[in-house]
Design an enzyme around this catalytic site. Structure first.
Site, PDB file in Angstrom:
ATOM      1  N   LYS A 187      30.283  46.223  52.768  1.00  0.00           N
ATOM      2  CA  LYS A 187      29.660  46.714  51.544  1.00  0.00           C
ATOM      3  C   LYS A 187      30.321  46.081  50.328  1.00  0.00           C
ATOM      4  O   LYS A 187      31.439  45.563  50.407  1.00  0.00           O
ATOM      5  CB  LYS A 187      29.755  48.239  51.469  1.00  0.00           C
ATOM      6  CG  LYS A 187      31.159  48.802  51.517  1.00  0.00           C
ATOM      7  CD  LYS A 187      31.127  50.322  51.608  1.00  0.00           C
ATOM      8  CE  LYS A 187      32.544  50.893  51.680  1.00  0.00           C
ATOM      9  NZ  LYS A 187      32.533  52.359  51.803  1.00  0.00           N
TER      10      LYS A 187
ATOM     11  N   TYR B 100      48.335  40.853  21.802  1.00  0.00           N
ATOM     12  CA  TYR B 100      47.782  41.741  20.796  1.00  0.00           C
ATOM     13  C   TYR B 100      48.715  42.919  20.541  1.00  0.00           C
ATOM     14  O   TYR B 100      49.305  43.464  21.476  1.00  0.00           O
ATOM     15  CB  TYR B 100      46.425  42.284  21.249  1.00  0.00           C
ATOM     16  CG  TYR B 100      45.311  41.266  21.228  1.00  0.00           C
ATOM     17  CD1 TYR B 100      44.883  40.720  20.030  1.00  0.00           C
ATOM     18  CD2 TYR B 100      44.692  40.866  22.403  1.00  0.00           C
ATOM     19  CE1 TYR B 100      43.853  39.785  20.004  1.00  0.00           C
ATOM     20  CE2 TYR B 100      43.662  39.942  22.395  1.00  0.00           C
ATOM     21  CZ  TYR B 100      43.248  39.398  21.189  1.00  0.00           C
ATOM     22  OH  TYR B 100      42.227  38.478  21.167  1.00  0.00           O
TER      23      TYR B 100
END
Length: 736
Positions: free
Chosen positions: A489, A717
């Site tokens: 899956k 950042y």
């Protein structure tokens, strides 16, 4: 080697039955899926706990098979087409034939066993020794009761050295492999807990493995393993004990070991002569395997300089048979490792697994070091290519051009790799599957890199061999009759649904499981024919399930009515359609509640062509030892509900409730099938089990830039990192 059916029958005490019996046999086959129509093929119809080779003989005869070794109770349905050799046990017959083949060989044979590292030591020994000896060896990890005789069958007279690994999982298996391999020199790699449950204790396992070495003249091992150092001299008393390790009483004395990034520097002495080794690996297993390899090279007569040079060039085994996207929608299979005939056969077999409808192209280098046997080997390779037609050949080197008459007329030949590379980039090859197979000297790794699509510098590498090995491990934990549903899956948990499913289908899993119909459709479109169960399907895509022969999960009375509505509209209702019932036992997600089960079964009784292929449920906490009682309660509930299903329907569908964790904790609840999910991908919550699983995936990237930060400077950042000292940082393009 080539034998007549009469000779084969004589070697294995068989009785000829029907067919033409005066043609030569050169190929032995046990896997019907790999038959390519060779006229000189003999199929051995092996019986196992879960399969029977006799079932496939009819199909093989329709494809041209003319000879098979079968059990005495098999009635030959094709007496004019098939020469059947009837024996008491086809596996024992295969082993006897391989034993006779070994006894005709006049060169030296090395036997390798141990708990871990057998395949790696064998392959690295080949890398180290291939320029000094003509070597036959097991392909891949063919080290079993079936794999070893198939490997030894390839021990042709032009080889002067055989290197064969042997693996066992229970007592009394090694004696058969010892008769076949008959090594003069042995390597015992190490001893560990693999398959320990089948032995009384670790001493019994050492004794069983040491059976391989009863008649060797020299036995090599690491004396730093106390159990081996204590027991092997008693178990193999007639062999010269050649050891390596840290103490000065060894032939190869290991001194200091220094690690630098991913490289290990080993300072040692061999019989008093200094030996400096640079091993291109830093993990403990890699270092041990490399030292076994170096020691073997020294014992076989290589100079310390030659050993040091070869060890520094060792390549990781997992890098073989890589699948990569290529330019112009091509698929590249990179096996730029060697080009001996047996590895070419296996690589072509791998190509067929992943070919589907694509055109195929083989880029092949000269074999090298064949001597007088060259013509015979090139003829054999040409026959291999013929069986995989349509397939175009691009040959690199002088020998392939010399034997061009053996190969297809549309083949192209080049004297060096650079010329072949120029030709490929000027050509219009598109939507091909391209196998690159070459001896190391031709630097085909550069060719593979040039042809591969480089859309990202960060890649997730998925090791299909590791998936197959994990599958084999879980099979060893199951009863022989227990079927396996392998979960692919989310497109193989993000690892590549098509490639993973093709590998699992080749290794004969009984079912594949996907999450949504589009995943199943993609597998069908890629050529997968294994039964597929869909976990999440509804009225909007039931028609797609029917169109692509996908078997939906039914988890409620409403979903059953929705499916039957679509089924009556989309089918002629002339053949059986399979569905799977999911029962609620305590997970409290999708599932038919006990209060609704009678109503569901009453509807199904009226629709006999809609057959319940399986009933299943989902364990909520199979891997949590603190919730064992709750899991047992789920299993007991499931058993009771299954009895109701069988009583109402008049038959018992397949039952499955165990996932990867459940297989370990509740082996008594295997029923008819288990669902193998995350464990297949090398992940387990059970610490004692993790050591038996191979890691399947690794994330690989490259450094984009290196900078030096001064104290107080920041990176990222929001100044996420501030250097306290002078700091070197690297930027890696992983992304989100």
């Amino acid at each position: 080697m080539s034998l007549t059916p009469e000779a084969i029958a004589a070697w294995c005490n068989g009785q000829l039955d029907g067919g033409i019996s005066d043609f030569p046999i050169s190929d032995l086959l046990t896997d019907s899926r790999t038959y390519k129509g060779f006229s000189g093929t003999c199929f051995f119809a092996l019986r196992t706990a879960t399969n029977d080779g006799h079932f496939y003989i009819k199909d093989l005869v329709s494809k041209g098979l003319t000879m098979a070794v079968v059990h005495r109770d098999f009635e030959n349905p094709f007496p004019e087409k098939l020469c059947a050799i009837k024996v008491d046990n086809p596996l024992q017959a295969l082993q006897k034939i391989a034993q006779h083949q070994r006894e005709t060989f006049e060169g030296n044979v090395v036997g390798i066993t141990g708990s871990n590292g057998k395949t790696t030591v064998k392959e690295w020994a080949f890398q180290l020794l291939q320029t000094h000896f003509r070597i036959a060896r097991n392909p891949g990890s063919f080290n079993s009761q079936t794999g070893v005789p198939l490997a030894v069958w390839g021990l042709a007279p032009h080889f002067d050295l055989g290197i064969f690994e042997a693996g066992i999982s229970k007592p009394n298996e090694m004696v058969n492999l010892a008769r076949i391999i008959q090594p003069q020199l042995g390597i015992f790699t190490n001893i560990g807990s693999a398959h320990q449950g089948n032995f009384i204790d670790i001493q019994q396992k050492i004794a069983e493995k040491a059976t391989l070495f009863h008649d060797v003249s020299k036995l090599l091992y690491c004396k730093d393993h106390p159990l081996l150092a204590e027991t092997l001299p008693q178990l193999v008393p007639n062999a010269t004990q050649l050891t390596w390790g840290k103490t000065p009483d060894n032939q190869l004395v290991i001194g200091t070991i220094e690690q630098e990034h991913q490289i290990t520097h080993v300072h040692s002495h061999f019989q008093g002569t200094p030996l400096a080794l640079t091993i291109p690996f830093s993990d403990a297993a890699g270092i041990e395997n490399a030292l076994h390899t170096a020691f073997l090279g020294l014992v076989l007569g290589l100079s310390p300089d030659a050993v040091a040079e070869g060890i520094a060039k060792l390549e990781p085994i997992a890098m073989r048979l890589e699948i990569q996207p290529g330019y112009r929608d091509n698929i590249i299979i990179n096996d730029s490792y060697n080009s001996d005939p047996e590895s070419i056969r296996l690589a072509l077999q791998f190509l067929e697994q992943h070919r589907n409808e694509r055109k195929a192209l083989l880029i092949l280098s000269d074999l090298g070091h064949m001597g007088q046997a060259a013509e015979e080997e090139y003829r054999r390779i040409a026959a291999l290519l013929q069986a995989h037609q349509p397939l175009q050949l691009i040959g690199v080197g002088t020998d392939l051009r010399k034997y061009a008459a053996f190969f297809p007329e549309d083949s192209a030949y080049f004297t060096d790799t650079a010329a072949a590379k120029d030709y490929l980039f000027q050509s219009t090859f598109r939507d091909h599957i391209i196998l690159i197979k070459g001896a190391r000297a031709y630097q085909f790794d550069l060719l593979s890199e040039a042809l591969s699509l480089k859309a990202h510098r960060t890649q997730l590498e998925v090791n299909l061999t590791a998936i197959a090995e994990n599958l084999r491990h879980f099979k060893s934990l199951l009863q022989p009759q227990t079927a396996i549903m392998a979960m692919v899956k989310a497109f193989g948990y993000g690892g590549g649904g098509d490639e993973i499913a093709a590998t699992l289908a080749y290794h004969q899993v009984d079912y594949l499981g996907v999450a949504y119909p589009d995943e199943g459709v993609a597998l069908r479109q890629s050529g997968i024919r294994t039964p597929i169960m869909v976990l999440n399907s509804d009225e909007e895509n039931f028609a797609v399930c029917l169109q692509y022969n996908l078997e939906p999960e039914i988890y409620s009375l409403r979903s059953l009515h929705a499916f039957l509505h679509v089924w009556s509209r989309e089918t002629t209702q002339a053949s059986v359609t399979n569905i799977h019932l999911k029962l609620e036992t305590g997970m409290h997600r999708l599932g038919i509640a006990a209060t609704d089960l009678d109503a569901v079964l009453e509807v199904l009784i009226q629709k006999p062509l809609v057959r319940v292929k399986s009933v299943f449920s989902h364990l909520a906490a199979a891997g949590d030892v603190n919730l064992m009682a709750f899991t047992q309660q789920q299993i007991d509930t499931f058993k009771g509900l299954c009895k109701i299903v069988a009583a109402k329907l008049g038959y018992m569908p397949m039952r499955h409730i165990l996932n990867s964790g459940g297989i370990l904790q509740f082996p008594e609840a295997q029923f008819e099938m288990v669902r193998l999910g995350i464990g297949l991908y090398g992940i387990s919550s059970h610490p004692g089990h993790r050591i038996h699983l191979k890691p399947v995936s690794r994330l690989v990237s490259r450094i984009t830039q290196i900078k030096t930060l001064q104290p107080g400077e920041s990176s990222g950042y929001g100044r996420a990192f501030i250097a306290k000292n002078k700091t070197t940082i690297a930027t890696i393009p992983i992304g989100y």
